[in-house]
Design a protein around this motif. Structure first.
Motif, mmCIF file in Angstrom:
data_model
loop_
_atom_site.group_PDB
_atom_site.id
_atom_site.type_symbol
_atom_site.label_atom_id
_atom_site.label_comp_id
_atom_site.label_asym_id
_atom_site.label_seq_id
_atom_site.Cartn_x
_atom_site.Cartn_y
_atom_site.Cartn_z
ATOM 1 N N ASN A 196 30.693 24.924 -8.987
ATOM 2 C CA ASN A 196 30.002 26.004 -9.869
ATOM 3 C C ASN A 196 28.961 26.472 -11.157
ATOM 4 O OD1 ASN A 196 33.207 27.029 -9.979
ATOM 5 N ND2 ASN A 196 33.692 25.234 -11.833
ATOM 6 N N GLU A 197 28.250 27.409 -11.547
ATOM 7 C CA GLU A 197 27.247 28.289 -11.443
ATOM 8 C C GLU A 197 27.048 27.512 -13.371
ATOM 9 O OE1 GLU A 197 26.573 31.899 -11.536
ATOM 10 O OE2 GLU A 197 24.297 31.877 -12.388
ATOM 11 N N GLY A 198 25.794 26.673 -13.651
ATOM 12 C CA GLY A 198 25.488 26.264 -14.403
ATOM 13 C C GLY A 198 26.395 24.604 -14.748
ATOM 14 N N GLU A 199 26.708 23.876 -13.431
ATOM 15 C CA GLU A 199 27.457 23.146 -13.717
ATOM 16 C C GLU A 199 26.695 21.981 -13.634
ATOM 17 O OE1 GLU A 199 32.383 22.028 -12.661
ATOM 18 O OE2 GLU A 199 31.494 22.670 -10.968
ATOM 19 N N PHE A 200 26.784 20.690 -13.996
ATOM 20 C CA PHE A 200 25.674 19.705 -13.582
ATOM 21 C C PHE A 200 26.768 18.629 -13.207
ATOM 22 C CE2 PHE A 200 21.712 17.580 -15.607
ATOM 23 C CZ PHE A 200 22.138 16.832 -14.188
ATOM 24 N N ILE A 201 26.507 18.228 -11.874
ATOM 25 C CA ILE A 201 27.439 17.514 -11.352
ATOM 26 C C ILE A 201 26.666 15.868 -10.485
ATOM 27 C CG2 ILE A 201 29.101 17.338 -8.636
ATOM 28 C CD1 ILE A 201 30.285 19.320 -10.545
ATOM 29 N N CYS A 202 27.527 15.857 -10.775
ATOM 30 C CA CYS A 202 26.736 13.780 -10.399
ATOM 31 C C CYS A 202 27.493 13.182 -9.297
ATOM 32 C CB CYS A 202 26.806 12.861 -11.601
ATOM 33 S SG CYS A 202 25.483 13.365 -12.794
ATOM 34 N N LEU A 203 26.856 13.260 -8.344
ATOM 35 C CA LEU A 203 27.852 12.155 -7.402
ATOM 36 C C LEU A 203 27.366 10.577 -6.942
ATOM 37 C CD1 LEU A 203 27.014 13.756 -3.900
ATOM 38 C CD2 LEU A 203 28.825 14.147 -5.251
ATOM 39 N N VAL A 204 28.475 9.957 -6.865
ATOM 40 C CA VAL A 204 27.963 8.364 -7.739
ATOM 41 C C VAL A 204 28.737 7.529 -6.058
ATOM 42 C CG1 VAL A 204 28.174 8.641 -9.993
ATOM 43 C CG2 VAL A 204 29.969 8.235 -8.871
ATOM 44 N N GLY A 205 29.040 6.342 -5.339
ATOM 45 C CA GLY A 205 29.827 5.897 -5.591
ATOM 46 C C GLY A 205 28.177 4.568 -4.465
ATOM 47 N N PRO A 206 29.226 3.669 -3.750
ATOM 48 C CA PRO A 206 28.793 2.718 -3.022
ATOM 49 C C PRO A 206 27.919 3.031 -2.270
ATOM 50 C CG PRO A 206 30.832 2.598 -2.917
ATOM 51 C CD PRO A 206 31.094 3.871 -3.358
ATOM 52 N N SER A 207 26.871 2.153 -2.149
ATOM 53 C CA SER A 207 25.694 2.428 -1.112
ATOM 54 C C SER A 207 26.254 2.820 0.607
ATOM 55 C CB SER A 207 24.444 1.078 -0.817
ATOM 56 O OG SER A 207 24.059 2.052 0.120
ATOM 57 N N GLY A 208 25.416 3.816 1.201
ATOM 58 C CA GLY A 208 26.140 3.947 2.572
ATOM 59 C C GLY A 208 27.545 5.125 2.449
ATOM 60 N N CYS A 209 28.005 5.754 1.221
ATOM 61 C CA CYS A 209 28.877 6.461 1.954
ATOM 62 C C CYS A 209 28.602 7.776 1.557
ATOM 63 C CB CYS A 209 29.437 6.029 -0.111
ATOM 64 S SG CYS A 209 28.567 7.123 -1.300
ATOM 65 N N GLY A 210 27.812 8.433 2.038
ATOM 66 C CA GLY A 210 26.578 9.062 2.462
ATOM 67 C C GLY A 210 26.565 10.380 1.430
ATOM 68 N N LYS A 211 26.804 9.698 0.357
ATOM 69 C CA LYS A 211 25.723 10.791 -1.251
ATOM 70 C C LYS A 211 25.102 11.565 -0.418
ATOM 71 C CE LYS A 211 25.213 7.257 -3.530
ATOM 72 N NZ LYS A 211 26.086 5.882 -2.768
ATOM 73 N N SER A 212 23.481 11.324 -0.270
ATOM 74 C CA SER A 212 22.035 11.412 0.294
ATOM 75 C C SER A 212 22.803 12.115 1.374
ATOM 76 C CB SER A 212 20.762 10.309 0.735
ATOM 77 O OG SER A 212 21.211 9.464 -0.047
ATOM 78 N N THR A 213 23.561 11.662 2.303
ATOM 79 C CA THR A 213 23.825 13.075 3.498
ATOM 80 C C THR A 213 24.197 14.055 2.647
ATOM 81 O OG1 THR A 213 24.042 10.773 4.480
ATOM 82 C CG2 THR A 213 24.894 13.113 5.583
ATOM 83 N N LEU A 214 25.469 14.253 1.951
ATOM 84 C CA LEU A 214 26.140 15.596 1.513
ATOM 85 C C LEU A 214 25.001 16.594 1.131
ATOM 86 C CD1 LEU A 214 28.632 16.978 0.760
ATOM 87 C CD2 LEU A 214 29.315 15.818 -1.021
ATOM 88 N N LEU A 215 24.338 15.853 -0.059
ATOM 89 C CA LEU A 215 23.019 16.243 -0.461
ATOM 90 C C LEU A 215 21.828 17.318 0.015
ATOM 91 C CD1 LEU A 215 22.507 16.369 -4.230
ATOM 92 C CD2 LEU A 215 20.213 15.375 -2.728
ATOM 93 N N ASN A 216 21.993 16.748 1.703
ATOM 94 C CA ASN A 216 20.902 16.690 2.133
ATOM 95 C C ASN A 216 21.420 17.688 3.181
ATOM 96 O OD1 ASN A 216 18.411 14.560 1.830
ATOM 97 N ND2 ASN A 216 19.209 13.726 3.424
ATOM 98 N N MET A 217 22.942 17.796 3.159
ATOM 99 C CA MET A 217 23.464 19.202 4.038
ATOM 100 C C MET A 217 22.914 20.204 3.023
ATOM 101 S SD MET A 217 26.939 17.117 6.045
ATOM 102 C CE MET A 217 27.242 16.449 5.252
ATOM 103 N N ILE A 218 24.025 19.623 1.373
ATOM 104 C CA ILE A 218 23.240 21.320 0.954
ATOM 105 C C ILE A 218 22.023 21.952 1.143
ATOM 106 C CG2 ILE A 218 23.673 22.081 -2.034
ATOM 107 C CD1 ILE A 218 25.736 19.291 -1.884
ATOM 108 N N ALA A 219 21.289 20.520 0.811
ATOM 109 C CA ALA A 219 19.647 21.837 1.417
ATOM 110 C C ALA A 219 19.305 22.549 2.661
ATOM 111 C CB ALA A 219 18.951 20.523 0.867
#
Ligand SMILES: Nc1ncnc2c1ncn2[C@@H]1O[C@H](COP(=O)(O)OP(=O)(O)OP(=O)(O)O)[C@@H](O)[C@H]1O
Ligand SMILES: [Mg+2]
Lengths: 265, 257
Positions: free
Chosen positions: B28-51
């Motif tokens: 939602n608008e104005g939300e602060f979302i944090c992604l955590v998880g073990p290395s290699g779980c796709g956090k950066s990949t997900l972020l890059n897809m949003i980007a």
């Protein structure tokens, strides 16, 4: 060390270097005298001496032939290098933005051509253009532009991809991405490439001029041979070295240092 | 503006497993979302897809109902490395994106100085990038990202290259800036503490394939003192959650050996 003592030590370094070369010249003169006059093992027309070189220089300066040669070679170098840069940059851009697989096949070919000594282009040049200005410029272009092409290509390909990604997320795309990010990011590598291109261009120019009969340093070199004037040959060689260094150190490397310094490199 | 991640998967060409598998999440608008998880779980990949820097192989991501097909100034990314342009000074780095939006130069500089003030770097506006410390560089990157005033700010482990003291200071600054601007932020972090400090919701991911394990809503009042009792107990819960995921994905990866 403070600034002042740095300047002083720099000056004394230059002094030492000059002294070193002075001693070298004296040794050369002494060796010449021993070899030609006392032992008589060297023929004086085949062995240059510092004083003879000086005399040849004064003679050529006085009758103007030295200045003509320098001016003609200089203009050719400028024109040839400029054209090489334009052609080289053009192909470099095509190579790095064009279809990936074509560039992939072309790269080894260009590297191959680049290893070819520029004098090898002389036969082509003469058959296509005759013993003419165009022939010399052609040799210069063939000698220098491919190295510039390859350096542009690698400068573009080695831009830190993170910078490109960051710029893209800020809305840079297409041409803007090139003008605002890829070109400035690749600038240091590109200037280094130009510097190398210059050294190729200068060598190629001399190869071309030696073959031709138009006024120029390369031609003066061959005139020295025809007149059996080894001192003139030596003098022209020294002038060629000096001019090459002056453009490299005095111009291109100044720009390079400035660019690198502004980025803390 | 709502960001919808709709059954998104990503498999890289050279891989036989999804780096991100069937992930759905509405932010939602104005939300602060944090992604955590073990290395290699796709956090950066997900972020890059949003980007828009990577394309999903299945599913789609929509911003305000519109499908994301590429990067854009409405989704600025702050990377682990500051990624500043070394040929520009601090001020010109911050105005880089603004100038692309064809804003007037004076106006751009005014906006940039405003954000440089927020990250306490006004004095360094005319410094060269190489004259800054790592923490200062990251603050410039933050100012640069904020200056774009994008709908969403994406951050991929923005503090992980810094030392502890600098991290704490920068976290406070970001928290304060967020309170002021109420921007939508998605932050990838490997620090549970950081996720709890910032997140309205913390998304715990698991690896092989990269999936969402759990979404925790953090009801702690702000500002969040990291040594309060509730903070510590929350932290324990999430740490256990992540630990389990790390174990599980290590099992999956090295189990047969
Ligand atoms: N460009 C790529 N090509 C191929 N595989 C990739 C690429 N980028 C990531 N991967 C793979 O995708 C998976 C997820 O990577 P990702 O970088 O998203 O993980 P992460 O959660 O950000 O990890 P970390 O916490 O270590 O940064 C990994 O298995 C990785 O090997
Ligand atoms: Mg990552």
């Amino acid at each position: 060390m403070n600034k002042r003592s740095l300047v002083v030590s720099k000056a004394s370094n230059t002094g030492k270097t000059l002294l070193f070369y002075l001693v070298l010249i004296v040794i050369w003169e002494v060796a010449y005298l021993i070899g030609t006059q006392w032992l008589g093992v060297w023929k004086s027309y085949a062995f240059p001496e510092p004083l003879g070189v000086l005399r040849a220089g004064m003679r050529m300066a006085a009758d103007g032939s030295l200045w003509y040669a320098v001016a003609y070679s200089g203009i050719r170098a400028a024109v040839g290098f400029l054209l090489s840069a334009i052609i080289g940059i053009g192909f470099g851009i095509i190579l790095s933005v064009g279809k990936k697989n074509i560039a992939h096949y072309l790269r080894p070919f260009l590297m191959g051509i680049q290893t070819l000594p520029s004098v090898c282009w002389v036969p082509f040049a003469i058959l296509w253009f005759g013993l003419d200005e165009q022939a010399i410029i052609f040799v210069v272009i063939m000698g220098a532009s491919f190295s510039i092409t390859l350096s542009v290509d690698s400068a573009i390909r080695n831009v830190n991809p993170l910078l490109i990604r960051a710029a893209r997320t800020m809305g840079a795309e297409g041409r803007t991405l090139y003008t605002k990010v890829i070109v400035p990011a690749g600038l240091p590598a590109f200037i280094a490439g130009l510097r190398q291109g210059w050294s190729f261009a200068w060598r190629a120019l001399m190869a071309g001029e030696v073959m031709s009969s138009t006024i120029g340093l390369g031609h003066s070199l061959m005139m020295g041979r025809d007149l059996a004037d080894i001192n003139q040959v030596m003098l022209v060689m020294l002038v060629i070295v000096l001019l090459g260094i002056i453009i490299d150190r005095g111009v291109i490397s100044q720009v390079e240092t400035k660019v690198l310094k502004s980025r803390g490199l | 503006m709502i960001l919808e991640i709709d059954r998104v998967s990503k498999r890289f060409d050279n891989s036989d497993k999804e780096a991100v598998n069937n992930v759905s999440l509405t932010i939602n608008e104005g939300e602060f979302i944090c992604l955590v998880g073990p290395s290699g779980c796709g956090k950066s990949t997900l972020l890059n897809m949003i980007a828009g820097l990577e394309r999903p192989t299945a599913g789609e991501i929509r911003l305000a109902g519109e499908k994301i097909t590429g990067p854009g100034a409405d989704r600025v990314v702050m990377f682990q490395d500051a990624a500043l342009f070394p040929w520009l000074n601090v001020l010109d780095n911050v105005t880089f994106g603004l100038r692309l939006m064809k804003k007037d130069k004076v106006e751009c500089n005014r906006i940039a100085m405003n954000y440089l003030k927020m990250v306490k770097l006004t004095k360094f506006a005319h410094y060269r990038v190489h004259e800054l410390s790592g923490g200062m560089k990251q603050r410039v990157a933050l100012a640069r990202a904020l200056a774009m005033d994008s709908a969403i700010l994406l951050m991929d482990e923005p503090f992980s290259a810094l030392d502890k003291q600098t991290i704490n200071k920068l976290r406070d600054e970001v928290a304060q800036i967020w309170e002021e601007t109420r921007k939508t932020i998605v932050m990838v972090t490997h620090s549970v503490e950081e996720a709890l400090f910032f997140g309205d919701r913390v998304v715990v991911m698991s690896a092989h394939p990269g999936e969402i394990r759990e979404i925790l809503t953090i009801d702690l009042p702000r500002p969040r003192p990291i040594d309060s009792a509730s903070f510590v107990s929350y932290r324990k819960t999430i740490l256990e959650e992540v630990r389990k995921e790390v174990d599980r994905s290590e099992q999956a990866e090295f189990g047969g050996q």
